[in-house]
Scaffold this active site. Structure first.
Site, PDB file in Angstrom:
ATOM      1  CG  PHE A   1      -1.821   1.036   1.505  1.00 19.20           C
ATOM      2  CD1 PHE A   1      -1.529   2.085   2.369  1.00 19.20           C
ATOM      3  CD2 PHE A   1      -3.069   1.000   0.900  1.00 19.20           C
ATOM      4  CE1 PHE A   1      -2.463   3.082   2.620  1.00 19.20           C
ATOM      5  CE2 PHE A   1      -4.013   1.993   1.149  1.00 19.20           C
ATOM      6  CZ  PHE A   1      -3.706   3.033   2.016  1.00 19.20           C
TER       7      PHE A   1
ATOM      8  N   GLY B   1       3.401  12.304   5.456  1.00 13.94           N
ATOM      9  CA  GLY B   1       2.963  11.037   6.028  1.00 13.94           C
ATOM     10  C   GLY B   1       1.572  11.245   6.576  1.00 13.94           C
TER      11      GLY B   1
ATOM     12  CB  SER C   1       0.036   8.039  19.236  1.00 14.68           C
ATOM     13  OG  SER C   1       0.519   6.722  19.266  1.00 14.68           O
ATOM     14  CD  GLU C   2       1.846  11.944  18.177  1.00 12.63           C
ATOM     15  OE1 GLU C   2       2.043  11.206  17.184  1.00 12.63           O
ATOM     16  OE2 GLU C   2       2.328  11.717  19.295  1.00 12.63           O
TER      17      GLU C   2
ATOM     18  CG  LEU D   1      -1.492   7.419   1.863  1.00 13.48           C
ATOM     19  CD1 LEU D   1      -2.296   8.032   0.731  1.00 13.48           C
ATOM     20  CD2 LEU D   1      -2.421   7.140   3.049  1.00 13.48           C
TER      21      LEU D   1
ATOM     22  CD  GLU E   1      -1.902  -0.121   8.796  1.00 18.12           C
ATOM     23  OE1 GLU E   1      -3.136  -0.009   8.895  1.00 18.12           O
ATOM     24  OE2 GLU E   1      -1.320  -1.162   8.498  1.00 18.12           O
TER      25      GLU E   1
END
Lengths: 408, 294
Positions: free
Chosen positions: A148, A156, A391-392, A150, A388
Site C-alpha cells: 500500500f 505522512g 498516535s497523534e 500512500l 497506519e
C-alpha cells in the site's frame, strides 16, 4: 492538518448506535468458531514462528515459507469471500489471527496485516469484478503479497498533500513520484498507489491505482534498516514514467483520499492486533521470568514491585484487546467504527510500548540481551505507535468524533 | 500444510520427562476416546489428555490419593489421535475411503475435540456421553466395547486410533477393540497402504520394522512417524461448524461402563535419593555387595 480533520468530519457518521446482546456476550467469551481459529493460529505461531523469529529479525529475512503456509491456511485473505479464494471470515476473526501470529513473530504479523487490510481491503471494497479476479485471487494463497503506497517523503500524516502525479496520456495513466515507508514492497507483486491527477484540487484530486510489481517505470529504493519488524521489508517506491492501463484505476477519479482513509480505518485494527500480540508476548516473557528468577531468597514474582508491574501490563493489554474486539465487531455489524478503531489502535500501540518496556525492566540485565526475546519485543513495539496513523493522528480522530457527537 | 513434529516432544517421552522434571506422572486413565469411522469407514480414535500445552505441567495427586487433579488443567487432543485423524483424512483425500467419522467418549468438553477433528477434515462426529463418576473410571475395556458396538452399528470398514493416550499410556484400546470384533489389527503403524481389499501396515516394533498384510475390516493404531498432522485451515474451521455431531449414550449401544478395576491409591514417585560417590571400582563392588545388589 485542518484539512484532514474536516474530511474526517465528513466520514465519521455521527453517534454510534448501541449494539445488541450478541455483541456484548462475544466480548465476554468468543464464539466457538473464533476460539478454534484463534487456537489454530496460536498453535502455528508457537510452533512455526516463535522458534525462528529471532533469527528472522537478525537476518532481516522475509519468511517466505511461513507466508505460503499461512496462505494455505487462509490467513492471508481472511475477509475475502471463498469465491475469490479467501477464508470468508469476519474482521474479528482476522484481528484474532493477527494477534496470535504477532505473538509469535511481529514481522509476520505485519506482513499478514498489510496484505489483508491495506492491499486486499480496498480492492475488495472498491474494485470492479474484473479487478477483483485479477488483483485479489492470486494474492490469497501466500504465493504473492501486496502493498500500500500512500506516504511520501514529503508527507505522512498529511496524506492530502500527495505530490505523486498521475497524468493521462491516451489510453494510459503515467505515474511520476516517490512513495516512502512502504511495508512489504521488496517482496510484493502488486501495489495500491495513491497519486493526484490535479494538485489544485488538493485531496479531492487524489486517485488510487493498481500497479503490478515488477513493472517498467517502478523501482524500489534501498531497504530501510529499521529498529524493529526487521523481517518485513520497508523501502521507497520510485515511479518514473510508470505506465499503466486506464483500467488500473481503483474506484472513481478523485476518490483516492476517501479510499485511503477508509482503508486505514480498518487497517489500524490490524495494527492494533499486532500491537496486542507484541504486548502479550512481552507479558508472557516477563511473567515466566518472574516465576523462575530468584532474588532475596524467593522468585521475584513474590515481590510486590514486580507484581504491580505485571498487573499494570496485563491491564493495559486486556483493555486494549477489548477495545479492538469491540471495534472489529462494530465493523462486522456494519456500524460506524472510526472512533473505536482509533481508540483501539492508540490503546494497543501504547500498551505494546509500555508492556515491552516494563518487560525489560522485569528481566533486568537479561532483558537487554538477545538471549531473551524481550529486547526484540521492545524494538518491534515502537513502530505500532507510528505507522497506519500516528498516535497523534488517532487522538485527533477520536477528539473530532467526540466533538461531533456533542455538536448541536 | 503440515506441522513440524513438535509432537515428538509431547508423545512418546512425555511420561518419562514428566517424571524427571516434576516427579508426578498422570496415572488416572483420564481420557475420552474418539474413534473415527468412515464408510468405507475409517475409525479414528481421539483422546482428550490432561496436558497443559506449551507450558509447565503442574500435575498434582489429589489429597485423597484416588487420582490426579484435573480441574483447571487444559485438555487437548491426544497427539497420537491427531496422527490418526490425519491418516484418515489423507485416505479420504486419496479417495480410498468414503467417509470419516470422529468419535469421542466423555463429558460435554469432548465436543471441542471432535470439532477439531472435523476441522481437520472428518465428515461427521459421534459424541458418546460419559460423565461424572463413570468418566473417572472409564478405561480401555469399556471404551473398546463402545467402539465395537459403534463399528457394527455404523458398518465401519476400518478403525484407526492413536496407539496410546499420553496420560495413562495404556496402549490397550486398539487391541481390545480388534479382539471384541474379531478383526485383524495393525498396531504401532508407521505406514498404512490400502491395496485392493487388503491393508499393508508397516509396524514399528522393538526389533525394527515389520510389514504385515491384513484383511479388511481391520483396526489400526497410529504411531508417531505415521504422518505429521495438518493445521486446520480457516475455511475448514468454518465448514466444521456445519458438520453434524450426534449424541449417543453407552446404554443405547448396550454397553455397561462400570469398571472392573478399582484404583487403590495414587502416589507421586518417591523423591530421588542422592547417590554415593566412590573412588575406585573395588569400592563400587564393595558398596553394591553391602547393599545386597550383587
Amino acid at each position: 492538518m485542518t484539512f484532514y480533520l474536516l474530511l474526517l468530519c465528513r466520514f465519521s457518521l455521527g453517534m454510534v448506535v448501541g449494539h445488541g446482546v450478541r455483541c456484548l456476550s462475544q466480548l465476554a467469551e468468543l464464539p466457538e468458531l473464533h476460539q478454534m481459529m484463534r487456537q489454530t493460529c496460536r498453535d502455528y505461531a508457537q510452533k512455526e514462528l516463535a522458534p525462528i523469529a529471532a533469527q528472522l529479525d537478525k537476518d532481516h529475512r522475509f519468511p517466505a515459507k511461513q507466508v505460503q503456509e499461512l496462505g494455505a491456511m487462509g490467513v492471508m485473505a481472511v475477509e475475502v469471500p471463498e469465491s475469490l479464494g479467501g477464508a470468508g471470515m469476519d474482521y474479528l476473526a482476522y484481528c484474532l489471527a493477527v494477534e496470535e501470529l504477532s505473538r509469535g513473530c511481529a514481522s509476520t504479523g505485519v506482513i499478514v496485516s498489510v496484505n489483508n487490510s491495506l492491499y486486499l481491503g480496498p480492492i475488495l471494497k472498491f474494485g470492479t469484478e474484473e479487478q477483483k479476479k485479477q488483483w485479489i485471487t492470486p494474492f490469497t494463497t501466500g504465493e504473492k503479497v501486496g502493498c500500500f503506497a500512500l506516504s511520501e517523503p514529503g508527507n505522512g500524516s498529511d496524506a492530502g498533500a500527495a505530490s505523486t502525479l498521475a497524468q493521462r496520456e491516451g489510453d494510459e495513466w503515467v505515474l511520476n513520484g516517490t512513495k516512502a515507508w512502504i511495508t512489504n514492497c521488496w517482496d510484493a507483486s502488486a501495489t495500491v498507489v495513491f497519486a493526484t491527477t490535479d494538485k489544485s484540487l488538493k485531496h479531492k484530486g487524489i486517485s488510487a491505482f493498481l500497479v503490478p510489481m515488477p513493472h517498467p517505470g517502478l523501482s524500489l529504493g534501498k531497504k530501510e534498516d529499521k529498529l524493529g519488524i526487521r523481517a518485513s521489508s520497508t523501502a521507497n517506491i520510485i515511479l518514473e514514467d510508470c505506465r499503466i492501463p486506464l483500467g488500473n484505476m481503483l474506484g472513481e477519479r478523485g476518490m483516492g483520499f476517501k479510499i485511503a482513509m477508509q482503508t486505514l480505518d480498518s487497517g489500524r485494527l490490524g495494527i492494533a492486533a499486532q500491537a496486542l500480540g507484541i504486548a502479550q508476548a512481552a507479558l508472557d516473557c516477563a511473567a515466566d521470568y518472574a516465576h523462575k528468577r530468584t532474588a532475596f531468597g524467593a522468585p521475584i514474582g513474590k515481590l510486590q514491585a514486580i507484581q504491580f508491574k505485571l498487573a499494570d501490563m496485563a491491564l493495559a493489554t486486556e483493555s486494549a484487546r477489548l477495545l479492538t474486539w469491540r471495534a472489529a465487531m462494530l465493523r462486522d455489524a456494519k456500524k460506524p467504527f472510526t472512533k473505536e478503531a482509533a481508540m483501539a489502535k492508540l490503546a494497543a500501540s501504547e500498551a505494546a510500548t509500555f508492556v515491552s518496556h516494563q518487560a525489560i525492566q522485569v528481566l533486568g540485565g537479561m532483558g537487554y540481551v538477545t538471549d531473551m526475546p524481550a529486547e526484540r519485543h521492545y524494538r518491534d513495539a515502537r513502530i505500532t505507535e507510528i505507522y497506519e496513523g500516528t498516535s497523534e493522528i488517532q487522538r485527533l480522530v477520536i477528539a473530532n468524533n467526540i466533538l461531533k457527537e456533542y455538536q448541536q | 500444510m503440515h506441522r513440524s513434529s513438535e509432537v515428538k516432544h509431547l508423545a512418546s517421552d512425555f511420561n518419562t520427562r514428566a517424571c524427571e522434571c516434576f516427579g508426578q506422572p498422570p496415572v488416572q486413565p483420564f481420557e475420552s476416546h474418539c474413534p473415527v469411522l468412515t464408510d468405507r469407514t475409517v475409525r479414528v480414535q481421539l483422546k482428550v489428555l490432561k496436558v497443559k500445552d506449551g507450558s509447565v505441567f503442574f500435575i498434582r495427586v489429589k489429597p485423597d490419593r484416588t487420582g490426579v487433579v484435573t480441574d483447571g488443567v487444559k485438555h487437548s487432543m491426544n497427539p497420537f489421535c491427531e496422527i490418526a485423524v490425519e491418516e484418515a483424512v489423507k485416505l479420504k483425500e486419496k479417495k480410498l475411503v468414503k467417509e470419516v467419522v470422529a468419535v469421542s467418549c466423555g463429558p460435554q468438553q469432548v465436543q471441542e475435540t471432535i470439532r477439531t477433528a472435523l476441522a481437520m477434515g472428518a465428515d461427521r462426529g459421534i459424541h458418546v456421553e460419559v460423565s461424572g463418576k463413570d468418566y473417572e473410571t472409564l478405561g480401555p475395556l469399556q471404551v473398546s466395547k463402545i467402539f465395537a458396538a459403534l463399528a457394527k452399528k455404523e458398518q465401519a470398514d476400518l478403525i484407526i486410533l492413536g496407539k496410546q493416550a499420553i496420560d495413562d499410556d495404556c496402549n490397550q484400546t486398539g487391541q481390545m477393540t480388534a479382539a471384541l470384533l474379531d478383526w485383524p489389527q495393525g498396531t504401532f503403524a508407521s505406514e498404512v497402504t490400502l491395496e485392493a481389499d487388503k491393508l499393508k501396515v508397516v509396524r514399528e516394533i522393538d526389533g525394527g520394522l515389520e510389514t504385515i498384510k491384513i484383511n479388511l475390516p481391520a483396526v489400526v493404531t497410529a504411531d508417531l512417524r505415521l504422518n505429521t498432522p495438518r493445521y486446520a485451515t480457516l475455511p475448514n474451521i468454518m465448514k466444521a461448524k456445519k458438520k453434524k455431531i450426534t449424541n449417543v449414550k453407552p446404554a443405547d449401544l448396550g454397553v455397561d461402563v462400570s469398571s472392573r478395576l478399582e484404583v487403590l491409591k495414587v502416589d507421586e514417585p518417591p523423591q530421588r535419593q542422592s547417590g554415593v560417590k566412590v573412588e575406585t571400582v573395588h569400592d563400587l563392588v564393595e558398596k553394591l555387595k553391602e547393599a545386597g545388589r550383587i
